[in-house]
Enzyme design. Structure first.
Site, PDB file in Angstrom:
ATOM      1  CG  HIS A  43      -3.971  -0.076   6.578  1.00 46.60           C
ATOM      2  ND1 HIS A  43      -3.992   0.555   7.798  1.00 46.60           N
ATOM      3  CD2 HIS A  43      -2.807   0.297   5.981  1.00 46.60           C
ATOM      4  CE1 HIS A  43      -2.879   1.285   7.925  1.00 46.60           C
ATOM      5  NE2 HIS A  43      -2.145   1.137   6.842  1.00 46.60           N
ATOM      6  CG  HIS A  63       0.109   4.340   4.590  1.00 43.24           C
ATOM      7  ND1 HIS A  63      -0.630   3.526   5.396  1.00 43.24           N
ATOM      8  CD2 HIS A  63      -0.744   5.292   4.129  1.00 43.24           C
ATOM      9  CE1 HIS A  63      -1.892   3.964   5.427  1.00 43.24           C
ATOM     10  NE2 HIS A  63      -1.980   5.030   4.663  1.00 43.24           N
ATOM     11  CG  HIS A 113      -0.388   0.075   2.529  1.00 42.05           C
ATOM     12  ND1 HIS A 113       0.395  -0.920   3.064  1.00 42.05           N
ATOM     13  CD2 HIS A 113      -0.443   1.054   3.467  1.00 42.05           C
ATOM     14  CE1 HIS A 113       0.777  -0.551   4.283  1.00 42.05           C
ATOM     15  NE2 HIS A 113       0.292   0.646   4.539  1.00 42.05           N
ATOM     16  CG  HIS A 119       3.965  -1.818  11.098  1.00 41.35           C
ATOM     17  ND1 HIS A 119       4.724  -0.699  11.376  1.00 41.35           N
ATOM     18  CD2 HIS A 119       3.237  -1.526   9.996  1.00 41.35           C
ATOM     19  CE1 HIS A 119       4.455   0.239  10.462  1.00 41.35           C
ATOM     20  NE2 HIS A 119       3.557  -0.239   9.614  1.00 41.35           N
ATOM     21  CG  ASP A 154       0.639  -1.335   7.616  1.00 48.23           C
ATOM     22  OD1 ASP A 154       1.583  -2.125   7.786  1.00 48.23           O
ATOM     23  OD2 ASP A 154       0.782  -0.089   7.644  1.00 48.23           O
ATOM     24  CG  ASP A 165       4.907   2.985   7.273  1.00 45.86           C
ATOM     25  OD1 ASP A 165       4.010   3.515   6.583  1.00 45.86           O
ATOM     26  OD2 ASP A 165       4.681   2.044   8.063  1.00 45.86           O
ATOM     27  CG  HIS A 166       4.259  -0.011   4.223  1.00 42.70           C
ATOM     28  ND1 HIS A 166       4.204  -1.296   4.688  1.00 42.70           N
ATOM     29  CD2 HIS A 166       3.766   0.773   5.216  1.00 42.70           C
ATOM     30  CE1 HIS A 166       3.686  -1.298   5.910  1.00 42.70           C
ATOM     31  NE2 HIS A 166       3.413  -0.054   6.253  1.00 42.70           N
TER      32      HIS A 166
HETATM   33 FE    FE Z   1       2.669   0.864   7.983  1.00 49.43          FE
HETATM   34 ZN    ZN Z   2       0.029   1.636   6.487  1.00 52.70          ZN
END
Ligand code: FE
Ligand code: ZN
Length: 249
Positions: free
Chosen positions: A107, A53, A51, A169, A131, A55-56
């Site tokens: 998510h 975001h 996805h 995570h 996530d 952080d990915h």
């Molecule tokens: Fe994340």
């Molecule tokens: Zn996420």
């Protein structure tokens, strides 16, 4: 599987599928991935993004530029550099079993998971869940509702028991502590939390472990509805209540 921790609790994965070819899943950053590629003499062919975001995806552009790898994702608008847009039930030619795409809105509206079925080289399937599904938990409902998320989770829950679950995570301890706050007498969850505290083994888990100890997958059971004090609730209502309680845990 090579697991690369990032930003405290994110997990980036490098998966070698033949000789020196590998793919990366959700590289939120670039440097640590490049370092391992160099150290282990691996050639990055593909990035799978679950996805959009940051952080990915934070390392995607630079990794693509430095390695010439191909970027796969379920959202072209919000993930920069996607070469191949995928949707539910697509298969990518990787190794001998291929990688199957499972759309898992909840998510985010365009979240996907990636599944490698068992094959002669991998006796158990492999699932990258981003996530959507965590060990003992699930992602927040940022763009979906309880219905879409619980349907997505049920798709994952129906994969073979021994499928290895690699999530985006490591919130494992917190998830099981939350589960015990809801069901203090759940022996399976208590045992699982004790095991994890002793061994430090969190990721991967298996679909069987998730189906037996992840409260978000068990939200429709009479036991969980009773613990939530909503015995008459529909499954999705129990799931929504559980997710809401986790948000403020
Ligand atoms: Fe994340
Ligand atoms: Zn996420």
């Amino acid at each position: 599987m090579i697991t690369i921790p990032a930003f405290g609790d994110n997990l980036i994965y490098l998966y070698r599928y033949n000789q020196s070819d590998c793919l990366a899943v959700d590289p939120g950053e670039c440097r640590s991935v490049l370092k391992i590629l160099r150290e282990q003499d691996l050639s990055l062919k593909m990035i799978l993004v679950t996805h959009h975001h940051w952080d990915h995806t934070g390392g995607v552009a630079e990794l693509k530029q430095k390695t010439g790898c191909k970027v796969i994702g379920g959202d072209k608008q919000r993930i920069r550099g996607v070469d191949q847009l995928v949707e539910d039930a697509d298969t990518l030619p990787v190794g001998d079993a291929g990688v199957h795409v499972i759309a898992t809105a909840g998510h985010t509206s365009t979240s996907v998971c990636y599944y490698v079925p068992p094959s002669p080289t991998n006796s158990s399937g492999i699932l990258w869940t981003g996530d959507t599904l965590f060990v003992g938990g699930c992602g927040r409902l940022l763009e979906g509702n309880a219905k879409s998320m619980s349907e997505s989770l049920q798709k994952l829950a129906s994969l073979p028991d021994d499928t290895l679950v690699y999530c985006g995570h490591d919130y494992t301890l917190e998830n099981y502590e939350f589960a015990l706050s809801i069901e203090p007498d759940n022996q399976a969850v208590r045992q699982r939390l004790n095991d994890i505290r002793q061994t430090g083994q969190t990721v991967p888990s298996t679909i069987l472990q998730e189906n037996t100890t992840n409260v978000f997958l068990l939200a429709g059971t009479p036991e969980l509805k009773a613990a939530l004090d909503m015995p008459q609730a529909k499954d999705v209502e129990a799931f929504a209540e559980l997710r809401q309680r986790k948000d403020s845990f």
